[in-house]
Design a protein around this motif. Structure first.
Motif, PDB file in Angstrom:
ATOM      1  N   GLY A 185    -129.115 -56.099  -2.724  1.00  0.00           N
ATOM      2  CA  GLY A 185    -128.734 -54.824  -3.283  1.00  0.00           C
ATOM      3  C   GLY A 185    -127.994 -54.004  -2.243  1.00  0.00           C
ATOM      4  N   THR A 186    -127.397 -52.922  -2.672  1.00  0.00           N
ATOM      5  CA  THR A 186    -126.751 -51.964  -1.774  1.00  0.00           C
ATOM      6  C   THR A 186    -127.410 -50.607  -2.015  1.00  0.00           C
ATOM      7  N   PRO A 187    -127.095 -49.597  -1.215  1.00  0.00           N
ATOM      8  CA  PRO A 187    -127.667 -48.270  -1.465  1.00  0.00           C
ATOM      9  C   PRO A 187    -127.349 -47.719  -2.854  1.00  0.00           C
ATOM     10  N   ASP A 188    -126.290 -48.247  -3.507  1.00  0.00           N
ATOM     11  CA  ASP A 188    -125.889 -47.754  -4.828  1.00  0.00           C
ATOM     12  C   ASP A 188    -126.262 -48.697  -5.965  1.00  0.00           C
ATOM     13  N   THR A 189    -127.012 -49.746  -5.662  1.00  0.00           N
ATOM     14  CA  THR A 189    -127.347 -50.733  -6.692  1.00  0.00           C
ATOM     15  C   THR A 189    -128.689 -50.411  -7.335  1.00  0.00           C
ATOM     16  N   PRO A 190    -128.747 -50.236  -8.646  1.00  0.00           N
ATOM     17  CA  PRO A 190    -130.041 -50.050  -9.312  1.00  0.00           C
ATOM     18  C   PRO A 190    -130.770 -51.385  -9.409  1.00  0.00           C
ATOM     19  N   PRO A 191    -132.062 -51.368  -9.707  1.00  0.00           N
ATOM     20  CA  PRO A 191    -132.821 -52.623  -9.786  1.00  0.00           C
ATOM     21  C   PRO A 191    -132.378 -53.549 -10.914  1.00  0.00           C
ATOM     22  N   ALA A 192    -131.843 -53.007 -12.007  1.00  0.00           N
ATOM     23  CA  ALA A 192    -131.564 -53.824 -13.196  1.00  0.00           C
ATOM     24  C   ALA A 192    -130.677 -55.035 -12.916  1.00  0.00           C
ATOM     25  N   PRO A 193    -129.530 -54.891 -12.243  1.00  0.00           N
ATOM     26  CA  PRO A 193    -128.711 -56.084 -12.005  1.00  0.00           C
ATOM     27  C   PRO A 193    -129.366 -57.088 -11.072  1.00  0.00           C
ATOM     28  N   ILE A 194    -130.231 -56.622 -10.177  1.00  0.00           N
ATOM     29  CA  ILE A 194    -130.963 -57.544  -9.302  1.00  0.00           C
ATOM     30  C   ILE A 194    -131.917 -58.386 -10.147  1.00  0.00           C
ATOM     31  N   LEU A 195    -132.645 -57.735 -11.028  1.00  0.00           N
ATOM     32  CA  LEU A 195    -133.592 -58.449 -11.895  1.00  0.00           C
ATOM     33  C   LEU A 195    -132.866 -59.395 -12.834  1.00  0.00           C
ATOM     34  N   SER A 196    -131.738 -58.951 -13.379  1.00  0.00           N
ATOM     35  CA  SER A 196    -130.973 -59.796 -14.282  1.00  0.00           C
ATOM     36  C   SER A 196    -130.459 -61.038 -13.563  1.00  0.00           C
ATOM     37  N   THR A 197    -130.013 -60.877 -12.332  1.00  0.00           N
ATOM     38  CA  THR A 197    -129.522 -62.018 -11.566  1.00  0.00           C
ATOM     39  C   THR A 197    -130.656 -62.964 -11.201  1.00  0.00           C
ATOM     40  N   LEU A 198    -131.820 -62.428 -10.870  1.00  0.00           N
ATOM     41  CA  LEU A 198    -132.983 -63.288 -10.631  1.00  0.00           C
ATOM     42  C   LEU A 198    -133.292 -64.126 -11.869  1.00  0.00           C
ATOM     43  N   ASP A 199    -133.261 -63.487 -13.033  1.00  0.00           N
ATOM     44  CA  ASP A 199    -133.520 -64.221 -14.283  1.00  0.00           C
ATOM     45  C   ASP A 199    -132.491 -65.331 -14.488  1.00  0.00           C
ATOM     46  N   ARG A 200    -131.258 -65.047 -14.160  1.00  0.00           N
ATOM     47  CA  ARG A 200    -130.207 -66.052 -14.329  1.00  0.00           C
ATOM     48  C   ARG A 200    -130.436 -67.228 -13.376  1.00  0.00           C
ATOM     49  N   ILE A 201    -130.774 -66.929 -12.143  1.00  0.00           N
ATOM     50  CA  ILE A 201    -131.052 -67.991 -11.172  1.00  0.00           C
ATOM     51  C   ILE A 201    -132.219 -68.849 -11.648  1.00  0.00           C
ATOM     52  N   VAL A 202    -133.271 -68.206 -12.144  1.00  0.00           N
ATOM     53  CA  VAL A 202    -134.418 -68.947 -12.664  1.00  0.00           C
ATOM     54  C   VAL A 202    -133.985 -69.857 -13.816  1.00  0.00           C
ATOM     55  N   SER A 203    -133.155 -69.351 -14.701  1.00  0.00           N
ATOM     56  CA  SER A 203    -132.707 -70.168 -15.838  1.00  0.00           C
ATOM     57  C   SER A 203    -131.888 -71.360 -15.375  1.00  0.00           C
ATOM     58  N   TYR A 204    -131.088 -71.185 -14.331  1.00  0.00           N
ATOM     59  CA  TYR A 204    -130.316 -72.303 -13.786  1.00  0.00           C
ATOM     60  C   TYR A 204    -131.239 -73.358 -13.186  1.00  0.00           C
ATOM     61  N   VAL A 205    -132.240 -72.900 -12.424  1.00  0.00           N
ATOM     62  CA  VAL A 205    -133.191 -73.839 -11.822  1.00  0.00           C
ATOM     63  C   VAL A 205    -133.908 -74.634 -12.905  1.00  0.00           C
ATOM     64  N   GLN A 206    -134.278 -73.967 -13.973  1.00  0.00           N
ATOM     65  CA  GLN A 206    -135.020 -74.639 -15.042  1.00  0.00           C
ATOM     66  C   GLN A 206    -134.192 -75.702 -15.740  1.00  0.00           C
ATOM     67  N   VAL A 207    -132.882 -75.532 -15.788  1.00  0.00           N
ATOM     68  CA  VAL A 207    -132.008 -76.564 -16.336  1.00  0.00           C
ATOM     69  C   VAL A 207    -131.879 -77.723 -15.347  1.00  0.00           C
ATOM     70  N   LEU A 208    -131.681 -77.393 -14.074  1.00  0.00           N
ATOM     71  CA  LEU A 208    -131.506 -78.425 -13.054  1.00  0.00           C
ATOM     72  C   LEU A 208    -132.778 -79.225 -12.813  1.00  0.00           C
ATOM     73  N   ALA A 209    -133.903 -78.536 -12.706  1.00  0.00           N
ATOM     74  CA  ALA A 209    -135.170 -79.192 -12.357  1.00  0.00           C
ATOM     75  C   ALA A 209    -136.291 -78.547 -13.161  1.00  0.00           C
ATOM     76  N   PRO A 210    -136.516 -78.990 -14.396  1.00  0.00           N
ATOM     77  CA  PRO A 210    -137.525 -78.362 -15.255  1.00  0.00           C
ATOM     78  C   PRO A 210    -138.925 -78.327 -14.660  1.00  0.00           C
ATOM     79  N   ALA A 211    -139.228 -79.247 -13.743  1.00  0.00           N
ATOM     80  CA  ALA A 211    -140.564 -79.288 -13.147  1.00  0.00           C
ATOM     81  C   ALA A 211    -140.690 -78.410 -11.907  1.00  0.00           C
ATOM     82  N   ALA A 212    -139.645 -77.701 -11.537  1.00  0.00           N
ATOM     83  CA  ALA A 212    -139.693 -76.864 -10.335  1.00  0.00           C
ATOM     84  C   ALA A 212    -140.702 -75.732 -10.498  1.00  0.00           C
TER      85      ALA A 212
END
Length: 219
Positions: A185-212
């Motif tokens: 994040g930056t001093p001007d970044t709200p939490p929402a885009p950070i959380l959304s990006t975390l969710d996206r990363i998790v979804s990518y991992v789940q496609v690549l390695a469902p047992a992760a």
């Protein structure tokens, strides 16, 4: 979650910082074809969404673009975004556990990264330096932090600088199985885009390695 410490000088700034910790199974169990297909769909969707791309409209108010500009630097995600979507640069092949955050960056314009937890020396400390501190960059070149940068260190030294990038020692390699993905994040970044990006990363991992095994945190 592995141990993460927020140094008081960083904590006082109120900057959101996300982490996804992933324990990958053996690579033989990964569905790399599914991840490649996902990447193709995600990039195709981005090309459609940004068919009328205008740099100023997309990035002039982007908090990361503005943050990097304060250091007289070009936001690298903007360069990646333009190169892959509009200039014919191929999406990187190789270790999908390492290219996964690259895909997230293009799709969200939010800065992230990847580090091997097994290469850490003790806990990770997030801090704000008040001077230029040298460290070895991912490509072995000598680089440095910047005052008011967002940085991480362990017992052996600096492992990332938001401005200068990742280090060589903890970067993800083909045998990495215990990885953390920071979302900056930056001093001007709200939490929402950070959380959304975390969710996206998790979804990518789940496609690549469902047992992760996956754990996330917003610090």
């Amino acid at each position: 979650m592995f141990e993460i410490i927020k140094d008081p000088n960083f904590a006082a700034r109120g900057i959101p910082f996300g982490v996804a910790e992933v324990r990958f199974p053996a690579r033989e169990s990964w569905d790399e074809a599914a991840f490649r297909a996902l990447a193709e769909r995600e990039l195709a969707d981005c090309r459609t969404r940004f068919a009328d791309y205008d740099r100023k409209a997309v990035f002039s108010e982007n908090p990361y673009f503005r943050f990097f500009r304060k250091f007289k630097k070009t936001y690298p995600v903007m360069q990646q975004f333009e190169s892959v979507l509009f200039k014919g640069r191929p999406f990187p092949e190789g270790n999908p556990a390492a290219t996964l955050p690259f895909l997230a960056e293009i799709c969200t314009q939010v800065l992230s990264g990847a580090h091997d937890i097994d290469c850490l020396d003790g806990p990770l400390t997030i801090f704000t330096p008040d001077s230029r501190l040298p460290f070895d960059g991912m490509r072995a070149e000598s680089t440095h932090t910047y005052p008011n940068d967002v940085c991480g260190r362990d017992g052996s030294g600096i492992i990332f600088s938001m401005i200068a990038g990742a280090d060589k020692r903890t970067c993800v390699h083909p045998d990495s199985r215990h990885i953390f993905y920071p979302v900056f994040g930056t001093p001007d970044t709200p939490p929402a885009p950070i959380l959304s990006t975390l969710d996206r990363i998790v979804s990518y991992v789940q496609v690549l390695a469902p047992a992760a095994e996956i754990e996330t945190a917003l610090l």
